[in-house]
Design a protein around this motif. Structure first.
Motif, PDB file in Angstrom:
ATOM      1  N   ALA A  57       0.831  -1.208   0.000  1.00  0.00           N
ATOM      2  CA  ALA A  57       0.000   0.000   0.000  1.00  0.00           C
ATOM      3  C   ALA A  57       0.866   1.259   0.000  1.00  0.00           C
ATOM      4  N   ILE A  58       1.899   1.274   0.791  1.00  0.00           N
ATOM      5  CA  ILE A  58       2.756   2.461   0.872  1.00  0.00           C
ATOM      6  C   ILE A  58       3.568   2.621  -0.408  1.00  0.00           C
ATOM      7  N   ARG A  59       4.126   1.534  -0.898  1.00  0.00           N
ATOM      8  CA  ARG A  59       4.940   1.623  -2.107  1.00  0.00           C
ATOM      9  C   ARG A  59       4.086   1.836  -3.350  1.00  0.00           C
ATOM     10  N   GLY A  60       2.803   1.494  -3.273  1.00  0.00           N
ATOM     11  CA  GLY A  60       1.935   1.592  -4.442  1.00  0.00           C
ATOM     12  C   GLY A  60       1.216   2.916  -4.595  1.00  0.00           C
ATOM     13  N   THR A  61       1.357   3.797  -3.615  1.00  0.00           N
ATOM     14  CA  THR A  61       0.704   5.099  -3.724  1.00  0.00           C
ATOM     15  C   THR A  61       1.765   6.199  -3.779  1.00  0.00           C
ATOM     16  N   PRO A  62       1.506   7.249  -4.514  1.00  0.00           N
ATOM     17  CA  PRO A  62       2.476   8.349  -4.577  1.00  0.00           C
ATOM     18  C   PRO A  62       2.639   9.022  -3.217  1.00  0.00           C
ATOM     19  N   PHE A  63       3.833   9.535  -2.991  1.00  0.00           N
ATOM     20  CA  PHE A  63       4.153  10.173  -1.718  1.00  0.00           C
ATOM     21  C   PHE A  63       3.234  11.355  -1.442  1.00  0.00           C
ATOM     22  N   ILE A  64       2.930  12.135  -2.451  1.00  0.00           N
ATOM     23  CA  ILE A  64       2.098  13.325  -2.255  1.00  0.00           C
ATOM     24  C   ILE A  64       0.683  12.939  -1.843  1.00  0.00           C
ATOM     25  N   VAL A  65       0.191  11.813  -2.327  1.00  0.00           N
ATOM     26  CA  VAL A  65      -1.133  11.332  -1.926  1.00  0.00           C
ATOM     27  C   VAL A  65      -1.113  10.929  -0.459  1.00  0.00           C
ATOM     28  N   ILE A  70      -2.600  12.092   5.118  1.00  0.00           N
ATOM     29  CA  ILE A  70      -2.263  12.266   6.534  1.00  0.00           C
ATOM     30  C   ILE A  70      -2.589  13.687   6.992  1.00  0.00           C
ATOM     31  N   TYR A  71      -2.207  14.677   6.210  1.00  0.00           N
ATOM     32  CA  TYR A  71      -2.415  16.056   6.657  1.00  0.00           C
ATOM     33  C   TYR A  71      -3.886  16.462   6.607  1.00  0.00           C
ATOM     34  N   PHE A  72      -4.523  16.278   5.468  1.00  0.00           N
ATOM     35  CA  PHE A  72      -5.915  16.704   5.338  1.00  0.00           C
ATOM     36  C   PHE A  72      -6.892  15.675   5.900  1.00  0.00           C
ATOM     37  N   GLY A  73      -6.612  14.394   5.686  1.00  0.00           N
ATOM     38  CA  GLY A  73      -7.534  13.358   6.146  1.00  0.00           C
ATOM     39  C   GLY A  73      -7.587  13.234   7.651  1.00  0.00           C
ATOM     40  N   VAL A  74      -6.444  13.200   8.295  1.00  0.00           N
ATOM     41  CA  VAL A  74      -6.421  13.081   9.754  1.00  0.00           C
ATOM     42  C   VAL A  74      -6.962  14.348  10.403  1.00  0.00           C
ATOM     43  N   ASN A  75      -6.615  15.506   9.866  1.00  0.00           N
ATOM     44  CA  ASN A  75      -7.136  16.759  10.433  1.00  0.00           C
ATOM     45  C   ASN A  75      -8.642  16.910  10.244  1.00  0.00           C
ATOM     46  N   SER A  76      -9.197  16.312   9.192  1.00  0.00           N
ATOM     47  CA  SER A  76     -10.639  16.420   8.965  1.00  0.00           C
ATOM     48  C   SER A  76     -11.448  15.559   9.939  1.00  0.00           C
ATOM     49  N   LEU A  77     -10.799  14.617  10.612  1.00  0.00           N
ATOM     50  CA  LEU A  77     -11.500  13.788  11.592  1.00  0.00           C
ATOM     51  C   LEU A  77     -11.766  14.538  12.896  1.00  0.00           C
ATOM     52  N   HIS A  78     -11.049  15.615  13.130  1.00  0.00           N
ATOM     53  CA  HIS A  78     -11.184  16.456  14.320  1.00  0.00           C
ATOM     54  C   HIS A  78     -10.880  15.706  15.611  1.00  0.00           C
ATOM     55  N   LEU A  79     -10.165  14.597  15.518  1.00  0.00           N
ATOM     56  CA  LEU A  79      -9.731  13.893  16.723  1.00  0.00           C
ATOM     57  C   LEU A  79      -8.415  14.461  17.225  1.00  0.00           C
ATOM     58  N   ILE A  80      -7.493  14.670  16.308  1.00  0.00           N
ATOM     59  CA  ILE A  80      -6.227  15.322  16.621  1.00  0.00           C
ATOM     60  C   ILE A  80      -5.949  16.348  15.536  1.00  0.00           C
ATOM     61  N   SER A  81      -5.116  17.291  15.868  1.00  0.00           N
ATOM     62  CA  SER A  81      -4.764  18.324  14.903  1.00  0.00           C
ATOM     63  C   SER A  81      -3.262  18.243  14.627  1.00  0.00           C
ATOM     64  N   LEU A  82      -2.923  17.953  13.392  1.00  0.00           N
ATOM     65  CA  LEU A  82      -1.518  17.846  12.996  1.00  0.00           C
ATOM     66  C   LEU A  82      -1.088  19.114  12.285  1.00  0.00           C
ATOM     67  N   ASN A  83       0.062  19.655  12.682  1.00  0.00           N
ATOM     68  CA  ASN A  83       0.600  20.756  11.888  1.00  0.00           C
ATOM     69  C   ASN A  83       1.382  20.168  10.715  1.00  0.00           C
ATOM     70  N   SER A  84       1.839  21.005   9.837  1.00  0.00           N
ATOM     71  CA  SER A  84       2.472  20.515   8.614  1.00  0.00           C
ATOM     72  C   SER A  84       3.776  19.775   8.894  1.00  0.00           C
ATOM     73  N   GLY A  88       4.444  15.901   7.923  1.00  0.00           N
ATOM     74  CA  GLY A  88       5.597  15.556   7.083  1.00  0.00           C
ATOM     75  C   GLY A  88       6.459  14.483   7.705  1.00  0.00           C
ATOM     76  N   ILE A  89       6.703  14.603   9.015  1.00  0.00           N
ATOM     77  CA  ILE A  89       7.513  13.596   9.709  1.00  0.00           C
ATOM     78  C   ILE A  89       6.826  12.238   9.656  1.00  0.00           C
ATOM     79  N   ILE A  90       5.531  12.197   9.926  1.00  0.00           N
ATOM     80  CA  ILE A  90       4.804  10.927   9.908  1.00  0.00           C
ATOM     81  C   ILE A  90       4.825  10.309   8.512  1.00  0.00           C
ATOM     82  N   THR A  91       4.592  11.117   7.499  1.00  0.00           N
ATOM     83  CA  THR A  91       4.552  10.604   6.132  1.00  0.00           C
ATOM     84  C   THR A  91       5.913  10.071   5.696  1.00  0.00           C
ATOM     85  N   VAL A  92       6.965  10.826   5.960  1.00  0.00           N
ATOM     86  CA  VAL A  92       8.308  10.371   5.574  1.00  0.00           C
ATOM     87  C   VAL A  92       8.690   9.125   6.369  1.00  0.00           C
TER      88      VAL A  92
END
Length: 129
Positions: A57-65, A70-84, A88-92
């Motif tokens: 799954a990770i290797r099959g999707t582009p990094f930008i996706v 992570i940035y928009f999807g997790v923040n839209s859940l309103h459970l936690i708020s991630l800054n950029s 970035g750290i989580i995605t990398v």
């Protein structure tokens, strides 16, 4: 030349943030890769399957996706708020873990281990590409 001199502090600040994200993400990625590698070596098929799905799954999707998810999807859940920076750290880290696992797979392959053991026991020269 004046433009470069004026932009140099901003560029150095960007370099500092980039190195900060890189160092933390690679350390976390190594730990993620180590855990997933242990799952790949586990005798239980479900753990092996989870590790395989993670890498595919990770290797099959582009990094930008992944970054947008992570940035928009997790923040839209309103459970936690991630800054950029955290996003970035989580995605990398997640991406690095999958890549490091893929790089370490040949070392855990039993056929390669047997081949290396047999080459060590024989007197034949070892072909190294």
């Amino acid at each position: 030349m004046k433009i470069i001199a004026a932009a140099l502090p901003i560029l150095l600040q960007g370099l500092q943030v980039t190195l900060y994200i890189f160092v933390i993400a690679i350390i976390l990625g190594f730990l993620i890769g180590l855990v997933v590698a242990l799952l790949r070596l586990a005798p239980f098929k479900i753990l092996n399957w989870i590790a395989k799905v993670y890498v595919d799954a990770i290797r099959g999707t582009p990094f930008i996706v992944q970054l947008f998810f992570i940035y928009f999807g997790v923040n839209s859940l309103h459970l936690i708020s991630l800054n950029s920076t955290v996003a970035g750290i989580i995605t990398v880290a997640i991406n690095a873990g999958a890549i490091l696992l893929r790089l370490s797979e040949p070392a855990s392959n039993p056929l390669i281990k047997d081949k290396l053991r047999l080459q060590d026991q024989s007197d034949l020269p070892v072909h190294k590409p």
